[in-house]
Design a protein around this motif. Structure first.
Motif, PDB file in Angstrom:
ATOM      1  N   ARG B  41      14.709  39.442  87.069  1.00  0.00           N
ATOM      2  CA  ARG B  41      15.867  39.164  87.932  1.00  0.00           C
ATOM      3  C   ARG B  41      17.141  39.697  87.288  1.00  0.00           C
ATOM      4  NH1 ARG B  41      14.324  38.691  92.635  1.00  0.00           N
ATOM      5  NH2 ARG B  41      12.184  38.949  91.983  1.00  0.00           N
ATOM      6  N   LEU B  42      17.130  39.750  85.948  1.00  0.00           N
ATOM      7  CA  LEU B  42      18.332  40.195  85.238  1.00  0.00           C
ATOM      8  C   LEU B  42      18.361  41.711  85.123  1.00  0.00           C
ATOM      9  CD1 LEU B  42      18.114  37.475  82.457  1.00  0.00           C
ATOM     10  CD2 LEU B  42      19.695  37.514  84.400  1.00  0.00           C
ATOM     11  N   ASN B  43      17.241  42.279  84.687  1.00  0.00           N
ATOM     12  CA  ASN B  43      17.168  43.727  84.510  1.00  0.00           C
ATOM     13  C   ASN B  43      15.706  44.127  84.561  1.00  0.00           C
ATOM     14  OD1 ASN B  43      16.954  46.327  83.490  1.00  0.00           O
ATOM     15  ND2 ASN B  43      18.607  46.044  82.014  1.00  0.00           N
ATOM     16  N   PRO B  44      15.352  44.961  85.517  1.00  0.00           N
ATOM     17  CA  PRO B  44      13.927  45.293  85.670  1.00  0.00           C
ATOM     18  C   PRO B  44      13.338  46.000  84.446  1.00  0.00           C
ATOM     19  CG  PRO B  44      15.293  46.543  87.213  1.00  0.00           C
ATOM     20  CD  PRO B  44      16.191  45.572  86.534  1.00  0.00           C
ATOM     21  N   TRP B  46      13.750  44.934  81.441  1.00  0.00           N
ATOM     22  CA  TRP B  46      13.466  43.940  80.414  1.00  0.00           C
ATOM     23  C   TRP B  46      12.151  43.271  80.755  1.00  0.00           C
ATOM     24  CZ3 TRP B  46      18.857  41.073  80.180  1.00  0.00           C
ATOM     25  CH2 TRP B  46      19.799  41.947  79.615  1.00  0.00           C
ATOM     26  N   ALA B  47      11.247  43.265  79.826  1.00  0.00           N
ATOM     27  CA  ALA B  47       9.958  42.629  80.086  1.00  0.00           C
ATOM     28  C   ALA B  47       9.376  42.142  78.779  1.00  0.00           C
ATOM     29  CB  ALA B  47       9.008  43.618  80.748  1.00  0.00           C
ATOM     30  N   ALA B  48       8.672  41.045  78.855  1.00  0.00           N
ATOM     31  CA  ALA B  48       8.007  40.518  77.666  1.00  0.00           C
ATOM     32  C   ALA B  48       6.527  40.878  77.676  1.00  0.00           C
ATOM     33  CB  ALA B  48       8.182  39.008  77.597  1.00  0.00           C
ATOM     34  N   HIS B  49       5.943  40.978  78.830  1.00  0.00           N
ATOM     35  CA  HIS B  49       4.502  41.250  78.931  1.00  0.00           C
ATOM     36  C   HIS B  49       4.194  42.423  79.849  1.00  0.00           C
ATOM     37  CE1 HIS B  49       3.817  37.468  76.853  1.00  0.00           C
ATOM     38  NE2 HIS B  49       4.725  36.952  77.660  1.00  0.00           N
ATOM     39  N   GLU B  50       4.829  42.442  81.018  1.00  0.00           N
ATOM     40  CA  GLU B  50       4.513  43.473  81.995  1.00  0.00           C
ATOM     41  C   GLU B  50       5.071  44.828  81.559  1.00  0.00           C
ATOM     42  OE1 GLU B  50       6.044  42.021  85.653  1.00  0.00           O
ATOM     43  OE2 GLU B  50       4.541  40.429  85.738  1.00  0.00           O
ATOM     44  N   VAL B  51       4.590  45.874  82.219  1.00  0.00           N
ATOM     45  CA  VAL B  51       5.098  47.209  81.920  1.00  0.00           C
ATOM     46  C   VAL B  51       5.741  47.773  83.175  1.00  0.00           C
ATOM     47  CG1 VAL B  51       4.555  49.449  80.900  1.00  0.00           C
ATOM     48  CG2 VAL B  51       3.060  47.497  80.477  1.00  0.00           C
ATOM     49  N   ARG B  52       6.922  48.306  83.016  1.00  0.00           N
ATOM     50  CA  ARG B  52       7.571  49.030  84.109  1.00  0.00           C
ATOM     51  C   ARG B  52       8.163  50.294  83.512  1.00  0.00           C
ATOM     52  NH1 ARG B  52       8.254  43.569  85.882  1.00  0.00           N
ATOM     53  NH2 ARG B  52       9.891  43.146  84.396  1.00  0.00           N
ATOM     54  N   ALA B  53       8.575  51.205  84.359  1.00  0.00           N
ATOM     55  CA  ALA B  53       9.151  52.438  83.840  1.00  0.00           C
ATOM     56  C   ALA B  53      10.210  52.947  84.804  1.00  0.00           C
ATOM     57  CB  ALA B  53       8.070  53.495  83.648  1.00  0.00           C
ATOM     58  N   ARG B  54      11.165  53.665  84.237  1.00  0.00           N
ATOM     59  CA  ARG B  54      12.143  54.377  85.051  1.00  0.00           C
ATOM     60  C   ARG B  54      11.818  55.854  84.994  1.00  0.00           C
ATOM     61  NH1 ARG B  54      15.249  51.446  87.904  1.00  0.00           N
ATOM     62  NH2 ARG B  54      16.482  49.788  86.992  1.00  0.00           N
ATOM     63  N   VAL B  55      11.965  56.523  86.118  1.00  0.00           N
ATOM     64  CA  VAL B  55      11.819  57.970  86.127  1.00  0.00           C
ATOM     65  C   VAL B  55      13.044  58.555  85.428  1.00  0.00           C
ATOM     66  CG1 VAL B  55      11.701  60.006  87.600  1.00  0.00           C
ATOM     67  CG2 VAL B  55      10.495  57.906  88.256  1.00  0.00           C
ATOM     68  N   VAL B  56      12.788  59.389  84.424  1.00  0.00           N
ATOM     69  CA  VAL B  56      13.898  60.006  83.700  1.00  0.00           C
ATOM     70  C   VAL B  56      14.221  61.365  84.325  1.00  0.00           C
ATOM     71  CG1 VAL B  56      14.657  60.897  81.471  1.00  0.00           C
ATOM     72  CG2 VAL B  56      13.237  58.837  81.579  1.00  0.00           C
ATOM     73  N   THR B  72       6.068  67.030  87.876  1.00  0.00           N
ATOM     74  CA  THR B  72       5.856  66.236  86.676  1.00  0.00           C
ATOM     75  C   THR B  72       7.001  65.245  86.555  1.00  0.00           C
ATOM     76  OG1 THR B  72       4.603  67.923  85.504  1.00  0.00           O
ATOM     77  CG2 THR B  72       5.758  66.309  84.158  1.00  0.00           C
ATOM     78  N   LEU B  73       6.645  63.972  86.460  1.00  0.00           N
ATOM     79  CA  LEU B  73       7.658  62.935  86.279  1.00  0.00           C
ATOM     80  C   LEU B  73       7.659  62.511  84.822  1.00  0.00           C
ATOM     81  CD1 LEU B  73       6.970  60.439  89.228  1.00  0.00           C
ATOM     82  CD2 LEU B  73       8.096  62.647  89.300  1.00  0.00           C
ATOM     83  N   THR B  74       8.839  62.515  84.205  1.00  0.00           N
ATOM     84  CA  THR B  74       8.947  61.970  82.856  1.00  0.00           C
ATOM     85  C   THR B  74       9.375  60.512  82.993  1.00  0.00           C
ATOM     86  OG1 THR B  74       9.552  64.117  82.008  1.00  0.00           O
ATOM     87  CG2 THR B  74      10.059  62.225  80.609  1.00  0.00           C
ATOM     88  N   LEU B  75       8.640  59.623  82.351  1.00  0.00           N
ATOM     89  CA  LEU B  75       8.897  58.191  82.493  1.00  0.00           C
ATOM     90  C   LEU B  75       9.343  57.558  81.183  1.00  0.00           C
ATOM     91  CD1 LEU B  75       5.789  57.063  84.599  1.00  0.00           C
ATOM     92  CD2 LEU B  75       7.986  57.952  85.395  1.00  0.00           C
ATOM     93  N   GLN B  76      10.340  56.708  81.296  1.00  0.00           N
ATOM     94  CA  GLN B  76      10.729  55.871  80.165  1.00  0.00           C
ATOM     95  C   GLN B  76      10.159  54.478  80.420  1.00  0.00           C
ATOM     96  OE1 GLN B  76      12.533  56.258  77.122  1.00  0.00           O
ATOM     97  NE2 GLN B  76      11.459  54.292  77.015  1.00  0.00           N
ATOM     98  N   PRO B  77       9.101  54.100  79.681  1.00  0.00           N
ATOM     99  CA  PRO B  77       8.528  52.772  79.930  1.00  0.00           C
ATOM    100  C   PRO B  77       9.338  51.675  79.224  1.00  0.00           C
ATOM    101  CG  PRO B  77       7.279  53.874  78.223  1.00  0.00           C
ATOM    102  CD  PRO B  77       8.367  54.826  78.635  1.00  0.00           C
ATOM    103  N   THR B  78       9.065  50.444  79.616  1.00  0.00           N
ATOM    104  CA  THR B  78       9.656  49.305  78.903  1.00  0.00           C
ATOM    105  C   THR B  78       9.064  49.232  77.500  1.00  0.00           C
ATOM    106  OG1 THR B  78       7.950  48.005  79.997  1.00  0.00           O
ATOM    107  CG2 THR B  78      10.165  47.844  80.891  1.00  0.00           C
ATOM    108  N   SER B  79       9.691  48.451  76.618  1.00  0.00           N
ATOM    109  CA  SER B  79       9.229  48.385  75.236  1.00  0.00           C
ATOM    110  C   SER B  79       7.847  47.753  75.141  1.00  0.00           C
ATOM    111  CB  SER B  79      10.228  47.595  74.393  1.00  0.00           C
ATOM    112  OG  SER B  79      10.407  46.327  74.972  1.00  0.00           O
ATOM    113  N   THR B  80       7.349  47.204  76.259  1.00  0.00           N
ATOM    114  CA  THR B  80       6.021  46.589  76.264  1.00  0.00           C
ATOM    115  C   THR B  80       4.889  47.616  76.342  1.00  0.00           C
ATOM    116  OG1 THR B  80       6.483  46.320  78.610  1.00  0.00           O
ATOM    117  CG2 THR B  80       6.598  44.344  77.255  1.00  0.00           C
ATOM    118  N   TRP B  81       5.231  48.858  76.620  1.00  0.00           N
ATOM    119  CA  TRP B  81       4.216  49.927  76.707  1.00  0.00           C
ATOM    120  C   TRP B  81       3.550  50.090  75.351  1.00  0.00           C
ATOM    121  CZ3 TRP B  81       1.389  52.728  79.822  1.00  0.00           C
ATOM    122  CH2 TRP B  81       0.936  54.001  79.454  1.00  0.00           C
TER     123      TRP B  81
END
Ligand SMILES: Cc1cc2nc3c(=O)[nH]c(=O)nc-3n(C[C@H](O)[C@H](O)[C@H](O)COP(=O)(O)OP(=O)(O)OC[C@H]3O[C@@H](n4cnc5c(N)ncnc54)[C@H](O)[C@@H]3O)c2cc1C
Ligand code: FES
Lengths: 381, 387
Positions: B41-44, B46-56, B72-81
């Motif tokens: 809810r604060l910032n997509p 930020w994650a403790a367990h799940e993985v998300r990514a932004r297209v860079v 080709t999409l370059t992705l920046q995953p969350t630190s949980t990756w």
């Protein structure tokens, strides 16, 4: 259209003189209504749910934080936390666990994964509520939500001196509602009466104990401890918030099922039910609460209990728009549409709780509020 | 290619915060919803367990005149990756605009093996009617948010780049099937692999046309460099032949081989790898399929024909038009159910492939890995149910 009525006279009376064909037609109309909303589900529903969840999370965080302000913070903290718990249980938990938002494909709002902020494990509630209650709505002896296995709410339930305590039990159930819901599945009354064995409950204990432990540790140990010397105040505040949620949820649910004019059914009457009959039973067995947007939000739209019972898996935010059409359908078929303001419905429930603590009571048929008889013309309208 | 080998990024939150968020205390305080339900809810990102990514960034791979462009999409995953091994794929969940429904598809990772939190790339072909692939190729922008699984799959490079243990590596790919093989070759080269001890890499790829060839420049550079990697590109009607393969890799049946491509190619290669006498497939051949066997749906109004497979129990039956719950029960299976009318969700199961029809709404669906209520769903052609 044939004017032949249903074979059992009792059923005929209860179904307000509708013929089997008319009941089928009713079912078809409601199916079409359902289909129309289903086809229209999308971004607006997702956005609404996310907005409610964000509000709920903010309320919760604000509530937890305000406990750090001694004296001035306490009351607003309790208010925020109460609202948070009510939203979590009603507009979010109840509805998500009905599968209303499964179509989103978001694991956060998937009925199989969601759990709510009460001591009743979601897994267990989905069985007793989504399956038992919603399938067998108001069938005395099958729907255990009729009186919750504790109260006598219907003349068809046999009187026993135990029921003299009806008002007291209702008060206790209201106060400890989340516990009542959690223990509901243990079917204590059926164990007492010998219909169920104590050992049948064994598989339920681990989940129940785990959930109760987690809820209690959070509200009564960790969050109070985190406020240090304010422990007792935070502890009390959390207890009050749970109490407020309990009282509110109990009242909303009792107004949806037990005001005057709500019909109950017997197993024989419903033995060979068609889809149309099922719809009709849902309509006759539920009641709405009139009110504004806030009322609908805080009740999880169970202020539209009739629409919820007709379409339990459609997102609850659609019930107000469905209500307009359902009401119109009721009028055309000469069916009652049981609704009233909160205080009216509450008063009616209260009277019933007191009345059925005593023996007897007439097996009353819901009063007809639409046109007295249904004609071909009124259906074609 | 340096963009593919970015240094590990430290996630938005430091390691201490990360440990705190993953602690039992955090879980206890956020029960029953869990930490991620608050963080998102604060910032997509930020994650403790799940993985998300932004297209860079989005890089168009082919010239663009064709009907099925590749990007080709370059992705920046969350630190949980947790990173990936070359050859693995990731499940990507996308919320398509207009429907708000999240669709999930598998995509192989095309960049070299990644470390935790590190960027990686997906290379995707936009199928003509493909919902997810078209969206990702045509509409994804830097900043677009994707939901991810951790990397998964066993179609991986076993070789340790520093100490190669096997004599030769062979990749046979077609179309988009090039992506996992590309990740493996990129990993080998990045980590200093050279074939000078006789440990050659053979890369055999089939594309529709030279214009359709993705990674063309990079493959040309690899082919030209002195690194022990042989690149063979085939176009159009230059079909795979066993004869040609034997010329390139005489003992191919005893060579570790990774095969990924369309069904036709897979069939031909499998034939070549079958022992002529016993018809047994060489254990050195590893395969990955991008496309599950797609079933044929009955056209509206047409008689339903097809086979229902309950994959867990192995039971099958001809589709009768009865609900899948009834069909399962007829076969003696005992799936869970409640209302039998579509309201309680007790009977929800996953349809892994094929086409089904909702008996209440008549709506048909062929989406893979879809949750269905088997009491109100019937087969409308071949379908596979996880039951
Ligand atoms: C392990 C694994 C790895 C994969 N890696 C990649 C990858 O690196 N790059 C990539 O582009 N794709 C990859 N795929 C395929 C990808 O998951 C999707 O199936 C594909 O992108 C089409 O999805 P869609 O949502 O766009 O099409 P859908 O909306 O699901 O389907 C639309 C139409 O396209 C057809 N279709 C679906 N998939 C394919 C297919 N693969 N080939 C031909 N027709 C198809 C369907 O039959 C249907 O008619 C991989 C699949 C798997 C299982
Ligand atoms: S059994 Fe209730 S939805 Fe299928």
């Amino acid at each position: 259209m044939s004017t032949e009525t249903l074979s059992t006279p009792l059923a005929d009376e209860k179904y307000h003189g509708l013929t089997a064909e008319q009941i089928e037609q009713l079912g078809t109309e409601l199916d079409a209504l359902r289909q129309r909303v289903l086809a229209d589900l999308g971004e607006a529903d997702a956005a609404y749910l996310r907005k409610v969840v964000t509000t709920q999370r903010k309320m919760e965080i604000a509530g937890r934080a305000l406990f750090y302000l001694p004296v001035v913070g306490w009351l607003p903290a309790v208010a925020c936390l109460s609202v948070s718990k009510i939203l979590d249980n009603m507009e979010i938990g109840h509805n998500v666990m009905h599968g209303q938002y499964d179509f989103l494909g978001d694991p956060a709002f998937n009925s199989r994964m969601f759990d709510w902020d009460t001591v009743c494990p979601g897994e267990q509630w989905k069985y007793s509520h989504n399956y038992i209650h919603h399938t067998f709505t108001n069938i005395v002896g099958k729907d255990r939500d009729v009186g919750y296995g504790i109260l006598r709410m219907d003349p068809d339930q046999k009187w026993h001196p135990y029921y003299l305590g009806n008002p007291l039990y209702a008060f206790l159930l209201m106060t400890f509602f989340e516990w009542g819901v959690a223990l509901h599945d243990l079917e204590v009354e059926n164990i007492v009466s010998g219909k169920r064995k104590l050992s049948d409950n064994k598989p339920l204990y681990p989940g129940l104990i785990r959930k109760i432990r987690r809820q209690a540790v959070k509200d009564y140990v960790l969050f109070p401890a985190l406020t240090g010397p304010l422990f007792p105040l935070t502890f009390a505040g959390n207890a009050v918030a749970n109490l407020v949620r309990n009282v509110w949820a109990f009242n909303i649910i009792f107004c949806g099922h037990f005001p005057a004019g709500v019909a109950s059914f017997s197993e024989e009457e419903t033995a060979n039910e068609t889809r149309g009959h099922w719809y009709l039973r849902q309509m006759l067995g539920s009641a709405n609460i009139k009110g504004g947007k806030l009322m609908h939000l805080m009740s999880g739209n169970l202020s539209h209990q009739i629409e919820h019972h007709l379409f339990p898996d459609l997102p609850a935010r659609r019930y107000p728009e469905l209500a307009v059409e359902v009401q119109e359908i009721c009028e055309r078929y000469g069916l009652p549409y049981n609704t009233g303001r909160l205080h009216q419905q509450l008063w009616s429930v209260f009277k019933k709780i007191c009345r059925y603590s005593l023996p007897g009571g007439d097996a009353k048929v819901a009063p007809v509020r639409g046109p007295g008889t249904v004609t071909e013309d009124s259906l074609a309208a | 290619m340096s963009a593919l080998i970015s240094p590990p990024v430290s996630g938005g939150a430091g390691p201490l915060v990360g440990r705190l968020l993953r602690s039992r205390l955090a879980a206890a305080l956020t029960t029953p919803h869990g930490v991620d339900r608050y963080l998102e809810r604060l910032n997509p990102m930020w994650a403790a367990h799940e993985v998300r990514a932004r297209v860079v960034s989005v890089h168009r791979e082919t010239s663009g005149t064709d009907s099925a462009p590749v990007a080709t999409l370059t992705l920046q995953p969350t630190s949980t990756w947790r990173g990936h091994r070359a050859g693995q794929h990731v499940l990507v969940g996308v919320e398509l605009p207009g429907s708000a429904k999240r669709h999930t598809r598998a995509f192989s990772i095309s960049s070299a093996a990644s470390a935790p939190g590190e960027r990686f790339t997906l290379t995707i072909r936009a199928h003509v009617e493909g919902q997810v692939s078209s969206y990702l190729v045509r509409e994804a922008q830097p900043g677009t948010l994707l939901h991810l699984s951790q990397a998964q799959g066993e179609f991986t490079l076993v070789e340790s780049p520093a100490t190669p243990t096997i004599s030769r590596l062979l990749f046979i790919t077609g179309g988009s099937g090039i992506t996992p093989a590309m990740s493996m070759v990129r990993t080998l080269l990045r980590d200093g692999y050279d074939g000078h001890a006789g440990r050659k890499v053979t890369f055999l790829h089939f594309a529709r046309s030279p214009e359709d060839q993705i990674f063309a420049d990079e493959l040309a550079a690899i082919a030209a460099a002195d690194n022990g990697v042989d690149v063979h590109l085939r176009y159009g009607d230059q079909l795979f032949s066993e004869f040609e393969l034997r010329r390139l890799v005489p003992d191919f049946r005893d060579t570790d081989t990774w095969l990924c491509g369309p069904a036709g190619l897979v069939e031909l290669v499998k034939n070549a790898y079958a022992d002529p006498a016993s018809r047994e497939l060489s254990p050195r051949l590893r395969m990955e399929f991008f496309k599950p066997a797609v079933a044929r749906a009955a056209a509206p109004g047409e008689e339903v024909a097809g086979e229902v497979s309950f994959t867990r129990s192995g039971a099958t039956a001809a589709a009768t038009g009865a609900s899948l719950l009834e069909q399962a029960e007829e076969l003696g299976l005992k799936p869970e159910f409640g209302c039998r009318m579509g309201i309680c969700f007790s009977c929800t199961r996953t349809k892994t492939a094929g086409t089904v029809r909702n008996v209440l709404t008549g709506e048909e669906s062929s989406l893979p890995d879809e949750e269905i209520r088997i009491c109100v769903t019937a087969a409308a052609g071949d379908c596979h149910i996880d039951l």
